[in-house]
Design an enzyme around this catalytic site. Structure first.
Site, PDB file in Angstrom:
ATOM      1  N   ASP A 102       0.860  -1.188   0.000  1.00 37.56           N
ATOM      2  CA  ASP A 102       0.000   0.000   0.000  1.00 37.56           C
ATOM      3  C   ASP A 102       0.895   1.235   0.000  1.00 37.56           C
ATOM      4  O   ASP A 102       1.860   1.294   0.769  1.00 37.56           O
ATOM      5  CB  ASP A 102      -0.895  -0.021   1.238  1.00 37.56           C
ATOM      6  CG  ASP A 102      -2.024   0.990   1.178  1.00 37.56           C
ATOM      7  OD1 ASP A 102      -1.746   2.192   0.989  1.00 37.56           O
ATOM      8  OD2 ASP A 102      -3.183   0.579   1.339  1.00 37.56           O
ATOM      9  N   ILE A 103       0.599   2.209  -0.856  1.00 31.95           N
ATOM     10  CA  ILE A 103       1.440   3.420  -0.906  1.00 31.95           C
ATOM     11  C   ILE A 103       1.118   4.415   0.211  1.00 31.95           C
ATOM     12  O   ILE A 103       1.845   5.374   0.409  1.00 31.95           O
ATOM     13  CB  ILE A 103       1.393   4.127  -2.282  1.00 31.95           C
ATOM     14  CG1 ILE A 103      -0.009   4.610  -2.611  1.00 31.95           C
ATOM     15  CG2 ILE A 103       1.942   3.219  -3.365  1.00 31.95           C
ATOM     16  CD1 ILE A 103      -0.053   5.568  -3.796  1.00 31.95           C
TER      17      ILE A 103
ATOM     18  N   HIS B  68     -10.764  -5.078  -2.709  1.00 30.94           N
ATOM     19  CA  HIS B  68      -9.401  -5.228  -2.218  1.00 30.94           C
ATOM     20  C   HIS B  68      -9.424  -5.558  -0.734  1.00 30.94           C
ATOM     21  O   HIS B  68     -10.284  -5.118   0.002  1.00 30.94           O
ATOM     22  CB  HIS B  68      -8.548  -3.983  -2.484  1.00 30.94           C
ATOM     23  CG  HIS B  68      -9.113  -2.706  -1.949  1.00 30.94           C
ATOM     24  ND1 HIS B  68     -10.213  -2.069  -2.492  1.00 30.94           N
ATOM     25  CD2 HIS B  68      -8.705  -1.925  -0.922  1.00 30.94           C
ATOM     26  CE1 HIS B  68     -10.465  -0.956  -1.817  1.00 30.94           C
ATOM     27  NE2 HIS B  68      -9.563  -0.856  -0.852  1.00 30.94           N
TER      28      HIS B  68
ATOM     29  N   HIS C 109      -7.061  -5.495   2.669  1.00 30.48           N
ATOM     30  CA  HIS C 109      -5.871  -4.932   3.310  1.00 30.48           C
ATOM     31  C   HIS C 109      -5.325  -5.978   4.271  1.00 30.48           C
ATOM     32  O   HIS C 109      -6.078  -6.580   5.037  1.00 30.48           O
ATOM     33  CB  HIS C 109      -6.226  -3.700   4.142  1.00 30.48           C
ATOM     34  CG  HIS C 109      -6.696  -2.532   3.367  1.00 30.48           C
ATOM     35  ND1 HIS C 109      -5.875  -1.484   3.035  1.00 30.48           N
ATOM     36  CD2 HIS C 109      -7.923  -2.233   2.871  1.00 30.48           C
ATOM     37  CE1 HIS C 109      -6.569  -0.581   2.369  1.00 30.48           C
ATOM     38  NE2 HIS C 109      -7.825  -1.017   2.261  1.00 30.48           N
TER      39      HIS C 109
ATOM     40  N   HIS D 219     -16.652   2.710   4.411  1.00 35.08           N
ATOM     41  CA  HIS D 219     -15.311   3.283   4.260  1.00 35.08           C
ATOM     42  C   HIS D 219     -14.551   2.811   3.026  1.00 35.08           C
ATOM     43  O   HIS D 219     -13.320   2.898   3.001  1.00 35.08           O
ATOM     44  CB  HIS D 219     -14.461   3.077   5.525  1.00 35.08           C
ATOM     45  CG  HIS D 219     -15.162   3.503   6.767  1.00 35.08           C
ATOM     46  ND1 HIS D 219     -15.361   4.820   7.084  1.00 35.08           N
ATOM     47  CD2 HIS D 219     -15.759   2.785   7.752  1.00 35.08           C
ATOM     48  CE1 HIS D 219     -16.033   4.905   8.211  1.00 35.08           C
ATOM     49  NE2 HIS D 219     -16.286   3.677   8.637  1.00 35.08           N
ATOM     50  N   GLN D 220     -15.249   2.324   1.996  1.00 30.98           N
ATOM     51  CA  GLN D 220     -14.570   1.941   0.756  1.00 30.98           C
ATOM     52  C   GLN D 220     -14.294   3.196  -0.063  1.00 30.98           C
ATOM     53  O   GLN D 220     -15.188   4.002  -0.304  1.00 30.98           O
ATOM     54  CB  GLN D 220     -15.429   0.967  -0.061  1.00 30.98           C
ATOM     55  CG  GLN D 220     -14.738   0.492  -1.323  1.00 30.98           C
ATOM     56  CD  GLN D 220     -15.586  -0.495  -2.123  1.00 30.98           C
ATOM     57  OE1 GLN D 220     -16.764  -0.691  -1.848  1.00 30.98           O
ATOM     58  NE2 GLN D 220     -14.977  -1.102  -3.114  1.00 30.98           N
TER      59      GLN D 220
ATOM     60  N   ASN E  60     -13.669  -3.565   2.753  1.00 30.64           N
ATOM     61  CA  ASN E  60     -14.821  -2.671   2.882  1.00 30.64           C
ATOM     62  C   ASN E  60     -15.676  -2.705   1.617  1.00 30.64           C
ATOM     63  O   ASN E  60     -15.146  -2.806   0.511  1.00 30.64           O
ATOM     64  CB  ASN E  60     -14.347  -1.227   3.110  1.00 30.64           C
ATOM     65  CG  ASN E  60     -13.472  -1.090   4.331  1.00 30.64           C
ATOM     66  OD1 ASN E  60     -13.693  -1.735   5.335  1.00 30.64           O
ATOM     67  ND2 ASN E  60     -12.458  -0.252   4.239  1.00 30.64           N
TER      68      ASN E  60
END
Length: 133
Positions: free
Chosen positions: A30-31, A95, A97, A88-89, A82
């Protein structure tokens, strides 16, 4: 989908720090990490929510998240997925996390607003949902 950032990553149009790839799944760092080792696991099949993805494109996602947790050495970690804005998407591509939780300050912080259980309401809900599963 042309405007989807994750589809662009899958196509190689946007670079990523790729950790795993197969014909159905991609995992990368994740960036905007919440902690060291925070990674994303995505199906290559585009769908906004989990219910949009055919089961055969979901089969590798959790095993890959598990491999990432092991690879990072995470003992404590969250697997988060999510669906929808109020959940909270932000990116409209499914995806997961994998977020290591090395200490109380790093990683995902959540609260769990547990409610008192009404057993009759719980039984009615069970009877409503069970036949559909």
């Amino acid at each position: 989908m042309a405007a989807c950032i994750f589809c662009k990553i899958i196509k190689g149009e946007i670079p990523c720090f790729k950790l795993f790839e197969s014909d159905k799944t991609l995992a990368f760092l994740d960036i905007n990490p919440l902690s060291k080792g925070h990674a994303l696991v995505i199906p290559k099949f585009h769908g906004a929510t989990l219910t949009d993805i055919p089961d055969e494109h979901l089969s590798e996602l959790l095993p890959v998240a598990k491999k990432l947790a092991t690879a990072t050495g995470a003992v404590n970690f969250n697997i988060l997925q999510n669906n929808g804005r109020i959940a909270h998407q932000i990116v409209d591509h499914v995806h997961f996390h994998m977020i290591p939780k090395p200490n109380e300050q790093e990683g995902l912080g959540i609260s769990w607003p547990q409610k008192e259980t009404d057993m009759e309401a719980l039984k009615a809900l069970f009877e409503e949902i069970k036949p559909k599963v």
